[in-house]
Design a protein around this motif. Structure first.
Motif, PDB file in Angstrom:
ATOM      1  N   GLY A  45       0.841  -1.197   0.000  1.00  0.00           N
ATOM      2  CA  GLY A  45       0.000   0.000   0.000  1.00  0.00           C
ATOM      3  C   GLY A  45       0.872   1.242   0.000  1.00  0.00           C
ATOM      4  O   GLY A  45       2.073   1.176  -0.305  1.00  0.00           O
ATOM      5  N   ALA A 245       4.615  -3.041   6.753  1.00  0.00           N
ATOM      6  CA  ALA A 245       3.720  -1.958   6.297  1.00  0.00           C
ATOM      7  C   ALA A 245       2.343  -2.548   5.995  1.00  0.00           C
ATOM      8  O   ALA A 245       1.808  -2.384   4.905  1.00  0.00           O
ATOM      9  N   THR A 246       1.785  -3.246   6.993  1.00  0.00           N
ATOM     10  CA  THR A 246       0.564  -4.021   6.759  1.00  0.00           C
ATOM     11  C   THR A 246      -0.694  -3.371   7.344  1.00  0.00           C
ATOM     12  O   THR A 246      -1.814  -3.875   7.139  1.00  0.00           O
TER      13      THR A 246
HETATM   14  C1  FAD Z   1     -13.201   2.669   2.840  1.00  0.00           C
HETATM   15  C2  FAD Z   1     -11.995   3.486   3.283  1.00  0.00           C
HETATM   16  C3  FAD Z   1     -12.028   4.865   3.135  1.00  0.00           C
HETATM   17  C4  FAD Z   1     -10.915   5.651   3.522  1.00  0.00           C
HETATM   18  N1  FAD Z   1     -10.939   6.981   3.259  1.00  0.00           N
HETATM   19  C5  FAD Z   1      -9.829   7.725   3.521  1.00  0.00           C
HETATM   20  C6  FAD Z   1      -9.778   9.076   3.128  1.00  0.00           C
HETATM   21  O1  FAD Z   1     -10.700   9.595   2.470  1.00  0.00           O
HETATM   22  N2  FAD Z   1      -8.667   9.792   3.452  1.00  0.00           N
HETATM   23  C7  FAD Z   1      -7.606   9.238   4.123  1.00  0.00           C
HETATM   24  O2  FAD Z   1      -6.628   9.935   4.410  1.00  0.00           O
HETATM   25  N3  FAD Z   1      -7.614   7.911   4.465  1.00  0.00           N
HETATM   26  C8  FAD Z   1      -8.686   7.147   4.171  1.00  0.00           C
HETATM   27  N4  FAD Z   1      -8.672   5.809   4.457  1.00  0.00           N
HETATM   28  C9  FAD Z   1      -7.482   5.228   5.126  1.00  0.00           C
HETATM   29  C10 FAD Z   1      -6.304   4.991   4.157  1.00  0.00           C
HETATM   30  O3  FAD Z   1      -6.752   4.382   2.975  1.00  0.00           O
HETATM   31  C11 FAD Z   1      -5.253   4.091   4.832  1.00  0.00           C
HETATM   32  O4  FAD Z   1      -4.886   4.653   6.070  1.00  0.00           O
HETATM   33  C12 FAD Z   1      -3.986   3.921   3.994  1.00  0.00           C
HETATM   34  O5  FAD Z   1      -4.304   3.513   2.691  1.00  0.00           O
HETATM   35  C13 FAD Z   1      -3.068   2.901   4.661  1.00  0.00           C
HETATM   36  O6  FAD Z   1      -2.032   2.557   3.750  1.00  0.00           O
HETATM   37  P1  FAD Z   1      -1.052   1.348   4.113  1.00  0.00           P
HETATM   38  O7  FAD Z   1      -0.129   1.188   2.981  1.00  0.00           O
HETATM   39  O8  FAD Z   1      -0.452   1.564   5.451  1.00  0.00           O
HETATM   40  O9  FAD Z   1      -2.011   0.095   4.266  1.00  0.00           O
HETATM   41  P2  FAD Z   1      -2.858  -0.768   3.130  1.00  0.00           P
HETATM   42  O10 FAD Z   1      -3.050   0.074   1.927  1.00  0.00           O
HETATM   43  O11 FAD Z   1      -4.010  -1.301   3.822  1.00  0.00           O
HETATM   44  O12 FAD Z   1      -1.787  -1.849   2.746  1.00  0.00           O
HETATM   45  C14 FAD Z   1      -1.402  -2.915   3.599  1.00  0.00           C
HETATM   46  C15 FAD Z   1      -1.061  -4.082   2.696  1.00  0.00           C
HETATM   47  O13 FAD Z   1      -0.370  -5.088   3.426  1.00  0.00           O
HETATM   48  C16 FAD Z   1      -0.666  -6.322   2.804  1.00  0.00           C
HETATM   49  N5  FAD Z   1      -0.314  -7.408   3.725  1.00  0.00           N
HETATM   50  C17 FAD Z   1      -0.837  -7.693   4.936  1.00  0.00           C
HETATM   51  N6  FAD Z   1      -0.226  -8.766   5.470  1.00  0.00           N
HETATM   52  C18 FAD Z   1       0.723  -9.168   4.586  1.00  0.00           C
HETATM   53  C19 FAD Z   1       1.666 -10.230   4.579  1.00  0.00           C
HETATM   54  N7  FAD Z   1       1.763 -11.101   5.603  1.00  0.00           N
HETATM   55  N8  FAD Z   1       2.482 -10.373   3.496  1.00  0.00           N
HETATM   56  C20 FAD Z   1       2.402  -9.508   2.449  1.00  0.00           C
HETATM   57  N9  FAD Z   1       1.507  -8.487   2.412  1.00  0.00           N
HETATM   58  C21 FAD Z   1       0.676  -8.310   3.467  1.00  0.00           C
HETATM   59  C22 FAD Z   1      -2.145  -6.212   2.516  1.00  0.00           C
HETATM   60  O14 FAD Z   1      -2.561  -7.161   1.525  1.00  0.00           O
HETATM   61  C23 FAD Z   1      -2.284  -4.767   2.080  1.00  0.00           C
HETATM   62  O15 FAD Z   1      -2.251  -4.621   0.675  1.00  0.00           O
HETATM   63  C24 FAD Z   1      -9.768   5.011   4.096  1.00  0.00           C
HETATM   64  C25 FAD Z   1      -9.751   3.609   4.230  1.00  0.00           C
HETATM   65  C26 FAD Z   1     -10.838   2.852   3.824  1.00  0.00           C
HETATM   66  C27 FAD Z   1     -10.792   1.354   3.982  1.00  0.00           C
END
Ligand code: FAD
Length: 436
Positions: A45, A245-246
């Motif tokens: 992500g 970064a999960t």
């Molecule tokens: C419906 C919704 C609406 C939102 N609206 C907003 C908004 O309008 N504005 C805002 O600022 N934020 C919003 N958010 C929050 C924002 O999208 C998240 O905080 C942000 O995308 C987090 O990014 P990330 O990369 O940390 O996590 P994610 O994008 O969740 O990525 C984590 C990844 O880790 C992977 N993973 C997990 N375990 C493993 C493993 N063991 N091995 C390999 N891969 C693994 C997963 O498959 C996933 O793809 C919203 C979230 C949702 C669900």
């Protein structure tokens, strides 16, 4: 007022209906995984990709492993609302625990994070429909209006963040609804198309030399001597550094992290294409919007100005659009009766990650670097903290952040399954109905 139209929607994020996105990135194949990398990143992500870009540009050999598709987590499912997320910081509680000055530093850094991402998108020329359209936050109860203004005044003492008060009489220039009792405009907030941002970042990462693998779930990370062994489905890779970064998708393979994250399912719907007059009757200035309810609801026009995207609470275990799409559509129509006839074309959900102290966390635990816990506001924060954690891996002084000071705590007996959420949601629903 309830929905008349029970629509036949597609159960996928509206953002991914843009077919041009599919050809933007090609994940690497398994046989390309080397036996050893300088850094392995778990999760594809915003956090993971942002960290990968920073590390690869510093010359490290980086492998990123993603359990599903790249961006399958929250990063391509969110509303694309972008701001410094001040209201998500539980400022009063934090001040009592950590002192005013420290907390003010985090407020100022939240604005730095937002500005950094806006500048990065512009400098890298990422085509993601970024629009600094401003946000209207409406008082959902008469008693909330004064609190909104007070909050804006308090913030103005700490940080240069403009806010404009709008009385109930004037609010119709901002929002076509009787559901609010005045509100505040934050004119510098914005919106973007999150899947386009994610694809743009993946392209930059690939150009920088990052190897990105999909459908490659990491099962275990252990440390032997000074080297990490990262076990994924079908193989093992050695690494000098590991970043977790999960976020809301953290599983039992990272049990210590899982026990510190409260995963909450959040959902969105997108209407069918509507006449411009209807869209402007909802959002005359095509801004982002939200209210002061405890059970958060937020909405915005699509980047082409043809649909309304409405987000809020999800129900049930797993992804159950038949439950949350109806709830969100009813909420939308109660707020905007003019959308009574609008069909719903898309409904989807994903996990956000809350933490017990309402603060994102970054640092090193069990010898693994991590950044997570954006409490539902992660578009700006995940990108910023991804970069910061990479700078910490690189031992760069820029990696220091005021968020380092907050210990990443769990609660006794919490295993990562938030059994208490239904009760908390009921309480918030009860409080919302009374305007508390
Ligand atoms: C419906 C919704 C609406 C939102 N609206 C907003 C908004 O309008 N504005 C805002 O600022 N934020 C919003 N958010 C929050 C924002 O999208 C998240 O905080 C942000 O995308 C987090 O990014 P990330 O990369 O940390 O996590 P994610 O994008 O969740 O990525 C984590 C990844 O880790 C992977 N993973 C997990 N375990 C493993 C493993 N063991 N091995 C390999 N891969 C693994 C997963 O498959 C996933 O793809 C919203 C979230 C949702 C669900």
């Amino acid at each position: 007022m309830l929905a008349k139209n029970i629509s036949t929607y597609t159960n996928m994020p509206f953002w991914l209906a843009d077919t041009s996105l599919a050809s933007k990135i090609h994940a690497n194949a398994r046989f390309e995984i080397p036996q050893k990398a300088d850094a392995v990143i778990v999760g594809g992500g915003f956090t993971g990709i942002s960290a990968a870009i920073t590390l690869a540009r510093a010359g490290l050999k980086v492998v990123l492993l993603e359990a599903g598709h790249l961006g399958e987590g929250a990063s391509c499912r969110n509303g694309g609302l972008l701001g410094p997320s001040f209201s998500k910081l539980g400022v009063d509680g934090l001040e009592r625990q950590y002192g005013r000055d420290n907390v003010h530093e985090t407020i100022r850094e939240s604005l730095v994070a937002f500005n950094w991402l806006v500048d990065f998108i512009k400098e890298e020329q990422i085509d993601c429909d970024l629009s600094l359209c401003g946000r209207f936050r409406g008082a959902s109860h008469p008693s909330h209006y004064a609190g909104l203004i007070e909050q804006a005044e308090e913030l103005a003492k700490v940080v240069d963040f403009p806010a404009i008060a709008v009385s109930r009489q004037d609010q119709f220039e901002e929002v076509g609804s009787n559901a609010y009792y005045g509100g505040v405009i934050y004119p510098t907030d914005g919106t973007l198309q999150p899947a386009k941002l994610h694809r743009g970042l993946c392209q930059i990462a690939q150009q920088a030399g990052v190897l990105m693998l999909e459908h490659t779930k990491v099962r275990d990370v252990s440390k032997q001597n000074a080297m990490y062994k990262v076990q994924y489905d079908g193989g093992v890779i050695d690494a000098d550094q590991v970043i977790i970064a999960t976020n809301g998708y953290t599983g039992g393979e990272f049990d210590k992290f899982k026990r510190r994250i409260i995963p909450i399912r959040s959902a969105m719907i997108a209407t069918e294409e509507l006449p411009e007059s209807v869209i402007r009757s909802v959002s005359p200035k095509l801004r982002a919007h939200g209210g002061t309810e405890r059970l958060v609801a937020y909405y915005r026009p699509s980047p082409d100005g043809k649909r309304i995207l409405f987000g809020g609470r999800a129900f049930g275990r797993g992804d159950q659009p038949q439950l949350y799409s109806k709830y969100l559509q009813d909420f939308m129509i109660r707020t905007f009766p003019q959308l009574e006839e609008a069909k719903i074309d898309y409904a989807w959900s994903g996990y956000v990650a809350y933490t017990f102290d309402h603060v994102p966390h970054i640092g090193k635990m069990d010898d693994m670097h991590y950044a997570m816990g954006y409490c539902g506001s992660g578009v700006g924060r995940a990108n910023y903290f991804g970069r910061k954690i990479a700078q910490q891996v690189l031992n760069q002084v820029e990696g220091k952040t005021s968020f380092d000071q907050f210990p990443f705590n769990t609660r006794p007996l919490y295993t990562g399954k938030p059994w208490f959420l239904p009760m908390i949601m009921k309480w918030h629903d009860f409080a919302d109905r009374r305007g508390w």
